[in-house]
Write a protein that holds these residues in place. Structure first.
Motif, short mmCIF file in Angstrom:
data_model
loop_
_atom_site.label_atom_id
_atom_site.label_comp_id
_atom_site.label_asym_id
_atom_site.label_seq_id
_atom_site.Cartn_x
_atom_site.Cartn_y
_atom_site.Cartn_z
N ALA A 89 0.83 -1.21 0.00
CA ALA A 89 0.00 0.00 0.00
C ALA A 89 0.86 1.25 0.00
N HIS A 90 1.95 1.22 0.77
CA HIS A 90 2.79 2.42 0.79
C HIS A 90 3.56 2.59 -0.52
N GLU A 135 2.64 11.76 5.02
CA GLU A 135 1.28 11.36 5.36
C GLU A 135 1.25 10.18 6.33
N ARG A 136 2.42 9.61 6.61
CA ARG A 136 2.49 8.46 7.52
C ARG A 136 3.40 8.73 8.72
N THR A 186 1.99 7.17 -6.49
CA THR A 186 0.90 8.10 -6.80
C THR A 186 1.24 9.55 -6.45
N VAL A 187 1.84 9.74 -5.28
CA VAL A 187 2.07 11.12 -4.81
C VAL A 187 3.55 11.44 -4.60
N ARG A 204 2.47 1.79 -3.39
CA ARG A 204 1.48 2.35 -4.33
C ARG A 204 1.26 3.83 -4.04
N SER A 205 1.29 4.21 -2.78
CA SER A 205 1.16 5.63 -2.44
C SER A 205 2.33 6.43 -2.97
N GLU A 206 3.53 5.90 -2.83
CA GLU A 206 4.71 6.58 -3.37
C GLU A 206 4.60 6.74 -4.88
N ARG A 226 5.91 13.05 -0.02
CA ARG A 226 4.55 13.28 0.46
C ARG A 226 3.99 12.02 1.10
N ALA A 227 4.24 10.88 0.48
CA ALA A 227 3.74 9.62 1.04
C ALA A 227 4.26 9.40 2.45
#
Length: 400
Positions: free
Chosen positions: A39-40, A55-56, A46-47, A42-44, A51-52
């Motif tokens: 999941a992380h 956000e964590r 995307t953003v 995929r977040s990287e 930023r990823a």
């Protein structure tokens, strides 16, 4: 009591009746660990990584807090890293050494630690000496007491060796070392996640650990505990471990963060946090009891097999079970078991040279059942091993 069916359902590596007996190598992560990492990533994608990560931040802080809860420490004593070896080395290389200083290593110390000790001794004029084992194979406390004097700078202890089920008397050894002002560096690579660890009770100055073994975290994760980080300056620093405060000055981070670097795999660290939280939610004491139960059952079953010798030492045992089989090459037997969906591994003398050489062993088979392994799995492993050995006996030797 652990819900065995539930934890097995959350462990996809156990599909298709696989028998996994290598948590001392790199265990099977539960779904939540894998999903957290993916999941992380995929977040990287995307953003972006910065930023990823931002956000964590709360979840990243929780990783240290949960590790601290697990080992009876505080979050400011924890530094995250990419491995136990990195953590061990970062602390060891921060210890000032000079000619005449003495480094003591245990008879079951891991090769990486011994090599680092020998390298630093060569560079600084210090010496490396070995602490003998007692008749059970454990650290000989009386011999340690005789070796200690005010020239001993650091004592390296192995909590549980990689090549067998021994557990060393860490607290008693640490008390002896501290009487002469020596530092104690504990390698808990094989104990974190399967044995109780209480930093106040153990009393060591620093401890290294990995995520991939009994914690069931991702590879490329580990941590360092430092009782008083302000007493040490790591050999390498960056803008995370220190602050550049003037053109000619820097200030070290005020806690164990000084042993960290800015760049890291955020996804892996979040995965480590998920693994530790999973353990805490299960109940560590229940996990430790289950591992001890599985290992004891496996040792008993192995002793029933003709030609098998269990090689574990010590009075107290860990979840690692080592054994040899008369007339069988350990690597060939490991590979044959793999064909039967059984995962074990081989520990070679090069990993624990002092101990294996003293016992005249070049290698041992190593089986390490975690709490998600059932007694039925162990019975099936014993049946597979017995059948392999039966077939081996029935095959006539090749004609010359």
């Amino acid at each position: 009591m652990i819900d065995l069916a539930a934890v097995r359902a959350e462990t996809p590596g156990l599909d298709d009746h696989k028998i996994f007996l290598d948590s001392a190598g790199s265990s099977l992560p539960p779904n939540v660990v894998t999903e957290t990492v993916i999941a992380h990533l995929r977040s990287e994608a995307t953003v972006g990584g910065y930023r990823a990560a931002n956000e964590r931040l709360a979840e990243l802080d929780a990783v240290k807090a949960d590790i601290a809860t697990l080992i009876g420490a505080t979050a400011d004593t924890i530094a995250l890293s990419d491995s136990a070896s990195r953590s061990w080395g970062d602390f060891f290389y921060s210890i000032p050494l000079r000619p005449g200083d003495r480094i003591l290593i245990s008879g079951v110390d891991y090769a990486s630690n011994a090599i680092a000790a020998l390298q630093r001794a060569r560079a600084t004029g210090a010496t490396v000496e070995h602490i003998p084992s007692d008749p059970t194979g454990a650290l000989n406390l009386a011999a340690l007491a005789d070796l200690l004097d005010d020239r001993v700078r650091v004592v390296s202890l192995q909590h549980a060796p990689t090549n067998g089920g021994l557990v060393n008397p860490v607290a008693a050894a640490t008390e002896l070392a501290h009487k002469v002002g020596a530092l104690v560096l504990l390698d808990a690579c094989q104990s974190i996640g399967q044995l109780p660890i209480d930093m106040a009770a153990l009393g060591v100055d620093a401890m290294s650990a990995t995520g991939r073994k009994w914690l069931r975290g991702p590879r490329g994760t580990g941590f360092l505990y430092v009782r008083d980080a302000t007493a040490f300056e790591p050999g390498r620093l960056d803008l995370h471990s220190a602050a550049w405060v003037s053109p000619t000055e820097y200030e070290l981070a005020p806690d164990a963060t000084r042993f960290e670097f800015w760049e890291s795999s955020v996804a892996a660290r979040l995965g480590l946090g998920a693994a530790v939280r999973y353990l805490l939610d299960l109940g560590p004491e229940q996990v430790y009891a289950a591992v001890a139960d599985r290992a004891a059952y496996l040792r008993a079953r192995l002793r029933e097999v003709d030609g098998v010798t269990v090689r574990d030492q010590g009075v107290d045992n860990s979840g690692i079970v080592s054994f040899t089989v008369a007339g069988q090459d350990p690597e060939a037997l490991r590979d044959r078991l793999r064909d039967d969906a059984v995962t074990v591994t081989v520990s070679h003398a090069s990993s624990t040279l002092l101990d294996m050489s003293a016992r005249g062993l070049s290698s041992v088979l190593r089986a390490s059942p975690h709490y998600f392994v059932s007694h039925g799995d162990i019975d099936r492993f014993i049946a597979a091993l017995t059948e392999i050995l039966r077939c081996a006996k029935s095959i006539p030797p090749a004609s010359m």
